[in-house]
Design a protein around this motif. Structure first.
Motif, short mmCIF file in Angstrom:
data_model
loop_
_atom_site.label_atom_id
_atom_site.label_comp_id
_atom_site.label_asym_id
_atom_site.label_seq_id
_atom_site.Cartn_x
_atom_site.Cartn_y
_atom_site.Cartn_z
N GLY A 94 33.65 -9.34 9.47
CA GLY A 94 33.41 -7.91 9.69
C GLY A 94 32.10 -7.59 10.36
O GLY A 94 31.78 -6.42 10.60
N ARG A 96 29.30 -6.88 13.11
CA ARG A 96 29.21 -6.38 14.47
C ARG A 96 27.73 -6.23 14.82
O ARG A 96 26.91 -5.94 13.94
CB ARG A 96 29.92 -5.03 14.63
CG ARG A 96 31.42 -5.07 14.36
CD ARG A 96 32.16 -5.93 15.39
NE ARG A 96 33.60 -5.89 15.16
CZ ARG A 96 34.27 -6.77 14.42
NH1 ARG A 96 33.60 -7.74 13.80
NH2 ARG A 96 35.57 -6.67 14.27
N TYR A 105 25.68 -4.62 11.90
CA TYR A 105 26.49 -3.67 11.15
C TYR A 105 27.71 -4.40 10.60
O TYR A 105 27.94 -5.58 10.88
CB TYR A 105 26.92 -2.50 12.04
CG TYR A 105 25.76 -1.68 12.56
CD1 TYR A 105 25.25 -0.64 11.80
CD2 TYR A 105 25.19 -1.95 13.81
CE1 TYR A 105 24.18 0.12 12.27
CE2 TYR A 105 24.13 -1.20 14.29
CZ TYR A 105 23.62 -0.16 13.52
OH TYR A 105 22.57 0.58 13.98
N HIS A 106 28.52 -3.69 9.79
CA HIS A 106 29.72 -4.28 9.22
C HIS A 106 30.84 -3.25 9.22
O HIS A 106 30.60 -2.05 8.93
CB HIS A 106 29.46 -4.76 7.79
CG HIS A 106 30.48 -5.71 7.27
ND1 HIS A 106 31.68 -5.28 6.71
CD2 HIS A 106 30.52 -7.07 7.24
CE1 HIS A 106 32.38 -6.33 6.35
NE2 HIS A 106 31.71 -7.43 6.65
N THR A 107 32.04 -3.72 9.52
CA THR A 107 33.17 -2.80 9.64
C THR A 107 33.52 -2.13 8.33
O THR A 107 34.09 -1.03 8.31
CB THR A 107 34.40 -3.54 10.18
OG1 THR A 107 34.68 -4.65 9.32
CG2 THR A 107 34.16 -4.06 11.60
N THR A 108 33.20 -2.75 7.21
CA THR A 108 33.54 -2.19 5.90
C THR A 108 32.35 -1.63 5.15
O THR A 108 32.40 -0.53 4.60
CB THR A 108 34.22 -3.27 5.02
OG1 THR A 108 35.36 -3.79 5.70
CG2 THR A 108 34.64 -2.70 3.67
N TRP A 111 29.03 0.72 8.43
CA TRP A 111 29.49 1.17 9.74
C TRP A 111 28.63 2.36 10.19
O TRP A 111 28.40 3.30 9.42
CB TRP A 111 30.96 1.60 9.67
CG TRP A 111 31.58 1.82 11.01
CD1 TRP A 111 32.03 3.01 11.51
CD2 TRP A 111 31.83 0.85 12.01
NE1 TRP A 111 32.54 2.85 12.77
CE2 TRP A 111 32.43 1.52 13.11
CE3 TRP A 111 31.60 -0.53 12.10
CZ2 TRP A 111 32.80 0.85 14.29
CZ3 TRP A 111 31.97 -1.19 13.25
CH2 TRP A 111 32.56 -0.51 14.33
N GLN A 118 28.63 3.15 17.80
CA GLN A 118 29.89 2.48 17.51
C GLN A 118 30.50 1.84 18.76
O GLN A 118 30.98 0.71 18.71
CB GLN A 118 30.88 3.48 16.91
CG GLN A 118 30.49 4.00 15.54
CD GLN A 118 31.50 5.01 15.01
OE1 GLN A 118 32.60 5.19 15.57
NE2 GLN A 118 31.13 5.71 13.93
N GLU A 123 31.39 -8.00 18.73
CA GLU A 123 31.62 -9.05 17.74
C GLU A 123 30.79 -10.26 18.10
O GLU A 123 30.94 -10.81 19.19
CB GLU A 123 33.10 -9.42 17.70
CG GLU A 123 33.42 -10.47 16.65
CD GLU A 123 34.91 -10.77 16.59
OE1 GLU A 123 35.28 -11.96 16.81
OE2 GLU A 123 35.70 -9.85 16.33
#
Length: 402
Positions: A94, A96, A105-108, A111, A118, A123
């Protein structure tokens, strides 16, 4: 540590040593010895020495852990953040990165709210399920060997819980007092005036308990004889009978005391420190004795022991007018006294000793005084009893026992 999502991927030593780019497509691993040396140089800087430090991502193998010990890096606590592989893979996949700022950052879990941030996120390389699984496999293969290199200072903490709960447990552990290794790893300092028998007692301790006999003078002489870089710097001082600067002495002793034999078997040190300032330098470098013996003798006994000893220039044998006279007249006639053993020079060395002894005792506090004006084996038996028995516990606020 395994990848947990809290590591900065671009500086994680479990990833390639240098990130691959189109301009530099071939990644090369940095040699372990170079890693350990670079880390030691960084940790020896003033900010780390004064404020302390936290290291992440190294060592990755048992060999790297041993190199840290050999180079003199002393660890107080090792935190092992542990979580199931499936959790670690999910966290890692996850990630980014914002290429313009380097922010992770992290998708979960993390964010960004700003739409412009964004759309810029990318990735990072090396976070696929397959690649993360390979790194986890390497971690599992090496972690037990690493922990065996530091058997008494690590703690496993479950990282599969809210980060503040993890932090609270880590903080509690880090603030705890490290377990003393004194009963298992003797670190002995012998201090006393000239003629007090430090060299003999150190030799007896080293022989009986297989600990390393570290004579400051011998270490310096070996460096000069081996013509090492630092030995060449020391050589003019020794040739001119001048005191070697503390910084050079500490570099030599640090190199010797940080070797694996001293770290694992223990050591007995004599000839340094000679005053409280040198003791502070030794302590700041991380070499703290757990037994400190002051070998006490009257000045007239010291002068008698040293000024009456002579050396046979033919055989190299050392004799003493009272304790070990020459066996034949012809041997007696050719005996010579070392200039440093003249009564005047011995008295000068005693004056230097007395000027520093009180401050050094105040620095260490828990010193053990030994009456060295008796048979050497009687002295040895007393020292041995203090080495093998636990130190007496003092009541808080009570001065050290004499």
């Amino acid at each position: 540590m395994p990848p947990t999502g809290t590591c900065d991927w671009s500086r994680d030593p479990s990833s390639p040593a240098y990130p691959c780019t189109p301009e530099a497509p071939l990644c090369q691993e940095i040699p372990d010895a170079l890693w350990a040396r670079l880390i030691q140089e960084r940790l020896s800087e003033v900010d780390c020495v004064k404020r302390g430090w936290v290291m992440e991502g190294f060592p990755r193998t048992r060999e790297q852990g041993l190199l840290l010990q050999i180079n003199g890096t002393s660890l107080d606590h090792i935190v092992v953040l542990d979580a199931p592989d499936i959790v670690l893979i999910e966290r890692n996949m996850g990630k980014r990165i914002d290429p313009s700022t380097g922010e992770i950052y992290h998708t979960t879990f993390d964010w960004p709210e700003a739409p412009e941030v964004q759309k810029n996120l990318m990735e990072p390389a090396g976070i696929s399920e397959y690649e993360t699984g390979k790194r986890l496999l390497e971690y599992q293969r090496n972690i037990q060997g690493i922990l065996r290199a530091f058997p008494k200072i690590y703690k496993k903490i479950n990282a599969d819980q809210p980060c503040m709960d993890v932090f609270s447990q880590v903080l509690t552990f880090v603030l705890s007092k490290p377990r003393s290794l004194a009963p298992y790893t003797p670190r002995i300092l012998l201090y006393g005036p000239p003629g007090s028998g430090r060299r003999l007692q150190a030799a007896l301790l080293a022989q009986k308990y297989d600990i390393v006999n570290v004579s400051c003078g011998q270490v310096l002489k070996e460096a000069v004889a081996d013509q090492t870089k630092i030995g060449l710097l020391i050589e003019p001082y020794i040739e001119n009978e001048q005191q070697v600067p503390d910084s050079l002495v500490l570099r030599m002793l640090g190199d010797r005391l940080s070797r694996l034999d001293c770290a694992t078997r223990g050591w007995v040190l004599h000839g340094f420190p000679r005053d409280a300032e040198q003791a502070a330098l030794l302590s700041d470098a991380g070499y703290i004795p757990n037994r400190i013996f002051f070998l006490d003798i009257p000045d007239d006994v010291a002068i008698e022991r040293l000024s009456l000893r002579m050396t046979d220039p033919v055989s190299g044998e050392r004799y003493h007018s009272l304790y070990r006279p020459a066996p034949h007249v012809e041997v007696h006639e050719r005996l010579r006294q070392k200039p440093a053993d003249s009564e005047q020079k011995v008295q000068a060395r005693l004056d230097v000793y007395h000027a520093s002894a009180e401050d050094l005792e105040e620095f260490y506090q828990d010193v053990i005084h030994v009456n060295a004006d008796q048979d050497p084996h009687t002295v040895w038996e007393f020292i041995e009893s203090c080495v093998i028995n636990p130190r007496p516990q003092r009541v808080p606020g009570e001065p050290a026992s004499p």
